[in-house]
Scaffold this motif. Structure first.
Motif, PDB file in Angstrom:
ATOM      1  N   GLN B  84       0.866  -1.187   0.000  1.00  0.00           N
ATOM      2  CA  GLN B  84       0.000   0.000   0.000  1.00  0.00           C
ATOM      3  C   GLN B  84       0.900   1.233   0.000  1.00  0.00           C
ATOM      4  O   GLN B  84       1.965   1.224   0.620  1.00  0.00           O
ATOM      5  CB  GLN B  84      -0.881   0.027   1.257  1.00  0.00           C
ATOM      6  CG  GLN B  84      -1.904  -1.088   1.317  1.00  0.00           C
ATOM      7  CD  GLN B  84      -3.037  -0.872   0.332  1.00  0.00           C
ATOM      8  OE1 GLN B  84      -3.559   0.225   0.206  1.00  0.00           O
ATOM      9  NE2 GLN B  84      -3.395  -1.921  -0.376  1.00  0.00           N
ATOM     10  N   PRO B  85       0.470   2.309  -0.686  1.00  0.00           N
ATOM     11  CA  PRO B  85       1.294   3.526  -0.671  1.00  0.00           C
ATOM     12  C   PRO B  85       1.259   4.194   0.702  1.00  0.00           C
ATOM     13  O   PRO B  85       0.342   3.986   1.494  1.00  0.00           O
ATOM     14  CB  PRO B  85       0.631   4.409  -1.726  1.00  0.00           C
ATOM     15  CG  PRO B  85      -0.778   3.925  -1.797  1.00  0.00           C
ATOM     16  CD  PRO B  85      -0.745   2.454  -1.484  1.00  0.00           C
ATOM     17  N   LEU B  86       2.263   5.007   0.962  1.00  0.00           N
ATOM     18  CA  LEU B  86       2.307   5.831   2.174  1.00  0.00           C
ATOM     19  C   LEU B  86       1.039   6.676   2.244  1.00  0.00           C
ATOM     20  O   LEU B  86       0.729   7.405   1.303  1.00  0.00           O
ATOM     21  CB  LEU B  86       3.533   6.756   2.087  1.00  0.00           C
ATOM     22  CG  LEU B  86       3.713   7.798   3.188  1.00  0.00           C
ATOM     23  CD1 LEU B  86       3.993   7.115   4.527  1.00  0.00           C
ATOM     24  CD2 LEU B  86       4.853   8.757   2.831  1.00  0.00           C
ATOM     25  N   PRO B  87       0.261   6.601   3.344  1.00  0.00           N
ATOM     26  CA  PRO B  87      -0.977   7.406   3.400  1.00  0.00           C
ATOM     27  C   PRO B  87      -0.718   8.911   3.552  1.00  0.00           C
ATOM     28  O   PRO B  87      -1.339   9.718   2.867  1.00  0.00           O
ATOM     29  CB  PRO B  87      -1.711   6.864   4.632  1.00  0.00           C
ATOM     30  CG  PRO B  87      -1.082   5.536   4.939  1.00  0.00           C
ATOM     31  CD  PRO B  87       0.347   5.653   4.463  1.00  0.00           C
ATOM     32  N   TYR B  88       0.222   9.268   4.436  1.00  0.00           N
ATOM     33  CA  TYR B  88       0.484  10.694   4.699  1.00  0.00           C
ATOM     34  C   TYR B  88       1.980  10.953   4.815  1.00  0.00           C
ATOM     35  O   TYR B  88       2.706  10.174   5.442  1.00  0.00           O
ATOM     36  CB  TYR B  88      -0.218  11.137   5.994  1.00  0.00           C
ATOM     37  CG  TYR B  88      -1.724  11.013   5.907  1.00  0.00           C
ATOM     38  CD1 TYR B  88      -2.471  11.934   5.193  1.00  0.00           C
ATOM     39  CD2 TYR B  88      -2.392   9.934   6.503  1.00  0.00           C
ATOM     40  CE1 TYR B  88      -3.849  11.807   5.071  1.00  0.00           C
ATOM     41  CE2 TYR B  88      -3.769   9.800   6.393  1.00  0.00           C
ATOM     42  CZ  TYR B  88      -4.493  10.741   5.675  1.00  0.00           C
ATOM     43  OH  TYR B  88      -5.852  10.607   5.547  1.00  0.00           O
ATOM     44  N   MET B  89       2.420  12.073   4.229  1.00  0.00           N
ATOM     45  CA  MET B  89       3.832  12.462   4.306  1.00  0.00           C
ATOM     46  C   MET B  89       4.160  13.009   5.688  1.00  0.00           C
ATOM     47  O   MET B  89       5.281  12.854   6.175  1.00  0.00           O
ATOM     48  CB  MET B  89       4.138  13.551   3.275  1.00  0.00           C
ATOM     49  CG  MET B  89       3.948  13.113   1.840  1.00  0.00           C
ATOM     50  SD  MET B  89       4.466  14.411   0.680  1.00  0.00           S
ATOM     51  CE  MET B  89       3.051  15.544   0.784  1.00  0.00           C
ATOM     52  N   ALA B  90       3.185  13.691   6.286  1.00  0.00           N
ATOM     53  CA  ALA B  90       3.421  14.323   7.585  1.00  0.00           C
ATOM     54  C   ALA B  90       2.075  14.617   8.233  1.00  0.00           C
ATOM     55  O   ALA B  90       1.052  14.751   7.550  1.00  0.00           O
ATOM     56  CB  ALA B  90       4.197  15.629   7.411  1.00  0.00           C
ATOM     57  N   ILE B  91       2.081  14.704   9.557  1.00  0.00           N
ATOM     58  CA  ILE B  91       0.889  15.110  10.313  1.00  0.00           C
ATOM     59  C   ILE B  91       1.336  16.072  11.416  1.00  0.00           C
ATOM     60  O   ILE B  91       2.282  15.777  12.158  1.00  0.00           O
ATOM     61  CB  ILE B  91       0.165  13.903  10.955  1.00  0.00           C
ATOM     62  CG1 ILE B  91      -0.262  12.889   9.875  1.00  0.00           C
ATOM     63  CG2 ILE B  91      -1.060  14.373  11.763  1.00  0.00           C
ATOM     64  CD1 ILE B  91      -0.939  11.634  10.433  1.00  0.00           C
ATOM     65  N   GLY B  92       0.647  17.190  11.501  1.00  0.00           N
ATOM     66  CA  GLY B  92       0.852  18.117  12.618  1.00  0.00           C
ATOM     67  C   GLY B  92      -0.413  18.133  13.464  1.00  0.00           C
ATOM     68  O   GLY B  92      -1.515  18.195  12.916  1.00  0.00           O
TER      69      GLY B  92
END
Lengths: 134, 134
Positions: B84-92
């Motif tokens: 599965q692809p990475l869902p999110y690059m970053a979360i703040g």
């Protein structure tokens, strides 16, 4: 040592401990790996928070041993953007020291974990592995 | 009071404080509201973590005042599911006491916040408002 010295040392120790723990979670969490299991909201999808909190999450946490620093559960309330649907009904997150240890612990129990899904939800989760930057 | 009594009281206080703080973050976070700003991964999408950590997040945090308990930043590493692809690059994530206070604080600054987006990313975030259950 006299009494004043003992008391001074004790008070210094208390003060140092309190100061060192000013931001305990922020300091303790940086560099940890998060495994966030996110349950998307959609029409007709359900989620039983009570079962998730009292049965499913403790079961998975039990597989992780000392590698698990803590786990959290959050309940989705709304999108933060106007006129957008709720992105996720719930998110369960494991904070671990080592991703490879997590994978080694979960691997042999994957079927048992999946078999428990229908007991609390009818949606397939999205899972994000991330690193705590701050 | 004699010296032994004073010392006993001090040690009891230290012991109680240490016990009470055994799981400081878990206890302190339950019931808080999280605003999670999640940047989806997709081909050609970019994210400048250094700018986000040193400029953008401190700017937004500065609007929130005493309502802000803490904020966290995480860097997406991978999907937790195979192939599965990475869902999110970053979360703040902002942890606040009151959602309405958060909205009142962010509202007048929304344009300034949005205007800063192109300085670190070319993707529109998904935003989840949730409540810490545990």
């Amino acid at each position: 040592m006299n009494v004043k010295l003992v008391l001074s040392l004790l008070l210094f120790t208390i003060g140092s401990a309190a100061f060192g723990q000013e931001k305990p979670s922020a300091k303790a969490e940086k560099g940890l790996i998060k495994i966030s299991v996110m349950y998307p909201y959609a029409e007709g999808k359900t989620f039983n928070m009570e079962y998730y909190e009292t049965k499913h999450m403790p079961m998975v946490a039990g597989y992780l041993g000392a590698n698990l620093v803590k786990y959290t559960i959050e309940k989705g309330l709304a999108s933060g953007l106007p006129n957008q649907p709720l992105p996720y009904m719930a998110i369960g997150t494991f904070y671990v020291k080592s991703l490879s240890e997590y994978q080694a612990a979960v691997g042999p129990n994957r079927e048992a974990i999946r078999a428990d899904f229908p007991n609390y939800t009818n949606v397939a989760p999205v899972i994000l592995v991330s690193e705590v930057v701050r």
